[in-house]
Scaffold this active site. Structure first.
Site, short mmCIF file in Angstrom:
data_model
loop_
_atom_site.label_atom_id
_atom_site.label_comp_id
_atom_site.label_asym_id
_atom_site.label_seq_id
_atom_site.Cartn_x
_atom_site.Cartn_y
_atom_site.Cartn_z
CD GLU A 182 -2.83 1.00 2.52
OE1 GLU A 182 -2.74 0.02 3.29
OE2 GLU A 182 -3.73 1.85 2.60
CG ASN A 215 -9.35 -1.82 1.56
OD1 ASN A 215 -8.93 -2.97 1.68
ND2 ASN A 215 -9.18 -0.89 2.50
CD GLU A 216 -9.99 -2.74 6.19
OE1 GLU A 216 -10.00 -1.67 6.83
OE2 GLU A 216 -9.25 -3.71 6.47
CE1 TYR A 244 -3.08 -6.25 9.00
CE2 TYR A 244 -5.33 -5.42 8.91
CZ TYR A 244 -4.08 -5.56 8.34
OH TYR A 244 -3.82 -5.01 7.10
CD GLU A 286 -5.78 -4.75 4.30
OE1 GLU A 286 -5.59 -4.34 5.47
OE2 GLU A 286 -6.24 -4.03 3.40
CD GLN A 337 0.40 -2.44 3.83
OE1 GLN A 337 1.18 -1.75 3.19
NE2 GLN A 337 -0.81 -1.99 4.19
#
Ligand code: AHR
Length: 487
Positions: free
Chosen positions: A22, A166-167, A233, A290, A339
């Site tokens: 990103e 995204n999200e 996460y 992610e 990432q």
């Protein structure tokens, strides 16, 4: 452990070992690329070389949250004419757009990987996204293909993996699932297949355990998607106040992080149960777009850059996560650890011209043996890792057979205090020898630094032996081992 080498299961999609880059912190600029004062970018050959070694199968770009702020036309054409914007999400720094579509897709070629582009739904228009798709994929003549050619690229890149936002429940627009489902249907409609490429359309999936998001998306938009992109996460501490520290932690925090890693089982059970009801044929991929560990940023770094160190604990969290993903192979076909360089659970950290490999890099290196290999059935009881009144399964594993017929086993021992002896009864395979590598270290918080880059690095493993076709593995405390069986 009983390994049933004669009971092949699904293929382990290599896309499970995917990555994510990103425009955030020092991930793109100063990570994958260097940039001079005039904005000229150069791909870092040392970084590229290391990523080629672990055969990264795909790279997701330009975000993340940044994707829903990104206007692709800012990032093409002569560099000196590209506008600068403020990256309000990540540190408020100037983004001069010197890495754009051409530069990203050049990196993809250099890495010999596949691109995943995430389009802007939150602040963009259907027309912008459809034109981006046309720009990268139409062979021409067409307005966007002609423009691409003017900018120096004759052939289309044939980018098939395409994220539609995204999200969208959060930084991508704080939408309700019903609203996003309609937006998704609308945006996805205008991504047309061409003779050379058909779109693989990926909808923004849930955050962690938001099962209602998955329910509504599958019900209202399932017919229009090829993949659903779940994000989660692994953290300890709290999102709101303070997360855990990357390198300064106790055994209680070692245990807590690994216990949190096991949440994947509950999350995947929950989301897949819903997907199975709407898509019993399992056409739609569950993509874990992610994932990884997220700690407090490294002291002295810019907080919005999400730069963190990593220890052996992160490496074993990664191998445990991958082992869990493998158990859901008929639905989980792609994942992207967050990432790649200098951000969150990165493979590589850079400082000026220097570069170091993180413990997690070595996990991805060990697991290349499983890329596109056939998952093999096994039963495993490695005992429990007890801490206080709680316990976890101490040992986790994956076994596979590659296209050359070679069987590999990866074994992780999460217990930082006790070695385990694993007796492996091998059915359906003649085993005469075994070789292997190990990743471990003396301390639970061992990590690699620019001064000492090899504190956590692979070594030859001599703790496995064969007797009557079966194996005995002396698995040290807090270690990951990869074994190759010789017929
Ligand atoms: O990976 C960092 C951020 O985490 C991404 O931009 C976003 O999608 C997620 O919330």
């Amino acid at each position: 452990m009983t390994l049933n080498a004669d009971q092949p299961q699904e293929t382990i999609s290599r896309h499970i070992y995917g990555h994510f880059a990103e425009h955030l912190g020092r991930g793109v600029y100063d990570g994958l690329w260097t940039r001079d004062e005039s904005g000229n970018t150069t791909i870092r050959e040392d970084v590229a070389e290391a990523l080629r070694e672990i055969k990264i199968p795909n790279l997701r770009w330009p975000g993340g949250c940044f994707a829903d702020y990104y206007f692709w036309k800012d990032g093409i054409g002569p560099r000196e004419e590209r506008p600068s914007i403020v990256n309000v999400l990540w540190g408020g720094v100037t983004e001069d757009n010197s890495v754009g579509t051409h530069e990203f897709l050049e990196l993809v070629d250099v890495l010999d990987t596949e691109p995943i582009i995430v389009g802007n739904v939150g602040s963009g228009t259907v027309q912008e996204m459809a034109q981006w798709w046309e720009y990268v994929n139409h062979p021409g003549p067409s307005p966007m293909a002609d423009w691409r050619k003017e900018n120096g690229r004759e052939d289309p890149w044939n980018v098939r993996y395409w994220g539609v936002g995204n999200e969208s429940w959060g930084c991508g627009g704080h939408m309700r699932p019903e609203f996003y489902a309609d937006q998704y249907r609308r945006f996805a409609t205008f991504l047309h297949g061409y003779p050379n490429v058909r779109p693989f359309r990926i909808a923004a999936g849930a955050a962690g355990g938001d099962y209602n998001w998955t329910e509504v998306l599958m019900r209202e938009a399932g017919d229009y998607m090829d993949g659903l992109d779940l994000h989660h996460y692994t953290i300890i501490g709290s999102w709101e106040t303070e997360k855990g520290h990357a390198t300064d932690f106790t055994e209680a925090e070692w245990f807590e992080l690994l216990e949190s890693t096991y949440q994947w089982e509950e999350l995947l059970d929950g989301h897949i149960e819903i997907m199975d009801r709407y898509d019993p044929e399992k056409r739609i991929w569950l993509i874990i777009g992610e994932w990884g560990t997220w700690h407090e940023p490294e002291e002295g770094s810019t907080p919005g850059f999400l730069y963190q160190q990593q220890t052996l604990r992160d490496a074993l969290s990664a191998s445990t996560s991958l082992d869990i993903f493998h158990r859901y192979l008929d639905r989980v076909k792609m994942a992207n650890i967050a990432q790649t360089v200098n951000v969150l659970q990165a493979m590589i950290l850079t400082e000026g011209d220097q570069m170091i490999l993180t413990p997690t890099y070595h996990v991805f290196d060990f697991y290349t043996v499983h890329h596109d290999a056939t998952y093999l059935d096994f039963a495993l009881d490695g005992g429990e890792y007890r801490f206080g009144n709680e316990s976890l399964p101490a040992v986790t594993a994956t076994a596979s057979r590659n296209s050359e017929g070679r069987v590999h086993i990866t074994l992780t021992n999460l217990d930082p205090n006790s070695a385990r002896t694993i007796e492996i009864e091998v059915n359906g395979e003649n085993v005469t020898g075994v070789s292997g590598r190990i990743l471990s270290a003396g301390e639970i918080n061992a990590h690699n630094t620019f001064e000492q880059p090899d504190t956590v690095s692979p070594a030859e493993f001599t703790g496995a032996s064969v007797s009557d076709g079966n194996l005995t593995v002396e698995l040290p405390a807090k270690s990951l081992v990869v074994l190759e069986l010789s017929p």
